[in-house]
Write a protein that holds these residues in place. Structure first.
Motif, PDB file in Angstrom:
ATOM      1  N   PRO A   1      -0.224  53.811  65.198  1.00  0.00           N
ATOM      2  CA  PRO A   1       1.110  53.655  65.790  1.00  0.00           C
ATOM      3  C   PRO A   1       2.196  54.224  64.887  1.00  0.00           C
ATOM      4  O   PRO A   1       2.090  54.171  63.653  1.00  0.00           O
ATOM      5  N   ILE A   2       3.241  54.761  65.509  1.00  0.00           N
ATOM      6  CA  ILE A   2       4.409  55.242  64.759  1.00  0.00           C
ATOM      7  C   ILE A   2       5.668  54.624  65.363  1.00  0.00           C
ATOM      8  O   ILE A   2       6.269  55.190  66.271  1.00  0.00           O
ATOM      9  N   PRO A   3       6.064  53.465  64.890  1.00  0.00           N
ATOM     10  CA  PRO A   3       7.271  52.832  65.426  1.00  0.00           C
ATOM     11  C   PRO A   3       8.487  53.749  65.310  1.00  0.00           C
ATOM     12  O   PRO A   3       8.713  54.371  64.270  1.00  0.00           O
ATOM     13  N   ARG A   4       9.267  53.837  66.391  1.00  0.00           N
ATOM     14  CA  ARG A   4      10.515  54.605  66.414  1.00  0.00           C
ATOM     15  C   ARG A   4      11.543  53.773  67.158  1.00  0.00           C
ATOM     16  O   ARG A   4      11.316  53.351  68.297  1.00  0.00           O
ATOM     17  N   GLY A   5      12.687  53.546  66.555  1.00  0.00           N
ATOM     18  CA  GLY A   5      13.685  52.659  67.132  1.00  0.00           C
ATOM     19  C   GLY A   5      14.292  53.189  68.422  1.00  0.00           C
ATOM     20  O   GLY A   5      14.885  54.271  68.441  1.00  0.00           O
ATOM     21  N   ARG A   6      14.158  52.430  69.486  1.00  0.00           N
ATOM     22  CA  ARG A   6      14.774  52.765  70.778  1.00  0.00           C
ATOM     23  C   ARG A   6      15.916  51.778  71.021  1.00  0.00           C
ATOM     24  O   ARG A   6      15.836  50.856  71.821  1.00  0.00           O
TER      25      ARG A   6
END
Length: 518
Positions: A86-91
């Motif tokens: 997983p690569i968390p990216r702020g939405r």
């Protein structure tokens, strides 16, 4: 002003900023500041205001896979047992600065000299340092290397966790320097972390840059709206197509559009607009407006081992700060110009569910997690569907370069040295993962099975002057007038640090370039 209804806003603006994240919040503030230019910032996610999980530093890890995350996942890692990482990216407004671990580092001066050597003319360390300093409100006071009075509060822990204190003592015992400031004259050694935390709360680019400017009449933020493509006519970008629910509109920019949607969604938007490798566009059935072979290429990230866990002798107590608090940089090879390895402490177990089960890691454990900041492997991102919400393939090619595997394997030994020092004697009962020291083959196997990421994805619209460069050194998209990019995608060579500070620096400088017309 902030809106969440697409029909409420005007159709024509001077500047349109796509993304209100780590870079976009900076751009919105700076483009509207001391000018009458009408600035519109578009954000696909919701507001960050009054969200406890975002403001509370200790709650940040739970934001991954939440409604504030894009839930991107890397394609199966060819060199790491086929893992899908997983690569968390702020939405959300503030982007990753609203969801990350709140670490503020600019890396080593040679990182930016490497940018210039790669073709990013004028982006050497001496040239970019003023933009780092302008962003900072550093608790230690202004120096030749640090700034005060800027929008971003930067502090050290007022009460470091015992594990954080132990890391500093262990580093000294093992012969590494202990630094007063990891953003000081040299970054080799151990130090307390520089944190975007103030008064016990997260200090994101939304909080530092955008929120104080929301009362300005010439700055508008629109949330919960999706930019689906760029309007490109006669070689110029004149605006964007946006959607919110069943409502769609075209919004125009009289001066410039600047993309700050991040290293995944910025190249996605270019491709959907017919800007990218001709063969890829044709494969997707998209028109070829500008053949730019570098769009989506040169993807870089920092690999991380998740993680090296140790069973604690006694209860660890409540979490301090953001669950970390101390870090260390060192060289895998003494001949290197700058440190390429990094480790930080985690006040709880740090491992995937699979590793926790395999190694039976108990709850009363903590981690010293090493990672490679000097990674050499390069990957790519590509669209699998020609839709703004379609599937993408994101492949970092972790460990494709044998030197990356060797460096990470050597880091495993260094972490054991630290954990076996007198400084950790009263804290460590026994190692948990791995359960003992390993030979070279065992270390390399552990690297492959525990591989994760710092989620510092960047480089997919690289800055430079060759044919693979997507933007030139003024951040203008090659072959398209009126369009710039100012986010992590323009980074030509990944710096040896967390990427928030470099992204803020890029956005600060981009705003100056746009206002000056350079």
């Amino acid at each position: 002003m902030e809106h969440s209804v697409l029909s409420d806003i005007g159709a024509v603006w001077d500047y349109i900023v796509v993304g209100a994240g780590s870079a976009g919040a900076v751009l919105g503030r700076r483009l509207a500041e001391d000018t009458d230019a009408r600035v519109l910032v578009l954000e696909s996610g919701p507001t960050d205001e009054h969200v406890r999980e975002i403001s509370d530093p200790a709650a940040w890890a739970g934001l991954a896979t939440s409604r504030y995350d894009y839930r991107y996942v890397y394609a199966p890692a060819r060199h790491a047992m086929g893992q899908s990482i997983p690569i968390p990216r702020g939405r959300v407004v503030g982007g990753c600065s609203s969801t990350n671990a709140m670490l503020w580092y600019r890396g080593h001066p040679s990182d930016y000299d490497a940018w210039e050597q790669a073709g990013a003319t004028g982006w050497n360390f001496r040239s970019v340092l003023p933009y780092f300093r302008r962003a900072e409100d550093w608790e230690g006071g202004a120096t030749a290397l640090r700034g005060t009075g800027g929008p971003l509060r930067i502090t050290r822990s007022p009460d470091p966790h015992p594990i954080a204190r132990a890391l500093l003592a262990a580093a000294a015992e093992c012969g590494f320097p202990v630094l007063e400031d990891g953003n000081g004259p040299d970054n080799e050694g151990a130090s307390l972390a520089n944190l975007n935390i103030a008064d016990g709360e997260r200090w994101s680019t939304s909080r530092g840059y955008l929120r104080p400017a929301m009362a300005w009449p010439n700055l508008t933020l629109l949330t919960d709206v999706q930019v689906t493509s760029l309007v490109v006519e006669n070689g110029a970008c004149t605006g964007v197509r946006v959607a919110s629910g069943s409502t769609t509109r075209v919004l125009s920019a009289t001066r410039e559009v600047v993309l700050a949607a991040g290293a995944i969604d910025t190249p996605r938007l270019l491709l959907l607009s017919g800007i990218g490798p001709a063969a890829e566009l044709e494969r997707l059935g998209l028109p070829v407006r500008v053949d730019l072979p570098g769009v989506g290429m040169n993807l870089q990230d920092h690999p991380l081992l998740k993680g090296m866990n140790f069973v604690a002798r006694a209860p660890l107590g409540p979490i301090h700060d953001q669950g970390g608090g101390a870090m260390m940089n060192w060289k895998s090879d003494p001949a290197l110009q700058a440190p390429d390895l990094h480790a930080f402490i985690v006040q709880r177990p740090h491992a995937s569910p699979e590793l926790r089960a395999r190694y039976d890691i108990p709850d009363d454990s903590f981690a010293i997690s090493p990672g490679l900041m000097g990674s050499k492997s390069r990957g790519y991102m590509r669209l699998l569907e020609a839709r703004h919400d379609g599937a993408v393939e994101i492949q970092p090619e972790f460990l494709a370069e044998p030197s990356d595997l060797r460096a990470l394997a050597s880091a495993v030994e260094t972490v054991f040295d630290l954990a076996e020092s007198a400084a950790f004697r009263d804290l460590v009962l026994r190692p948990a993962s791995p359960a003992r020291r390993l030979d070279r083959a065992g270390r390399e196997a552990f690297v492959r099975e525990s591989l994760s990421t710092f989620f510092h994805v960047c480089g997919t619209c690289s800055m430079g002057t060759d044919e693979m460069s997507v933007v030139d050194p003024t951040l203008r998209v090659r072959g398209v007038d009126g369009l710039r990019i100012a986010d992590a995608s323009v980074i030509p060579v990944i710096p040896t640090c967390n990427t928030l500070a470099p992204v803020v620096m890029v956005a600060e400088r981009a705003a100056d370039m746009m206002k000056e017309g350079t």
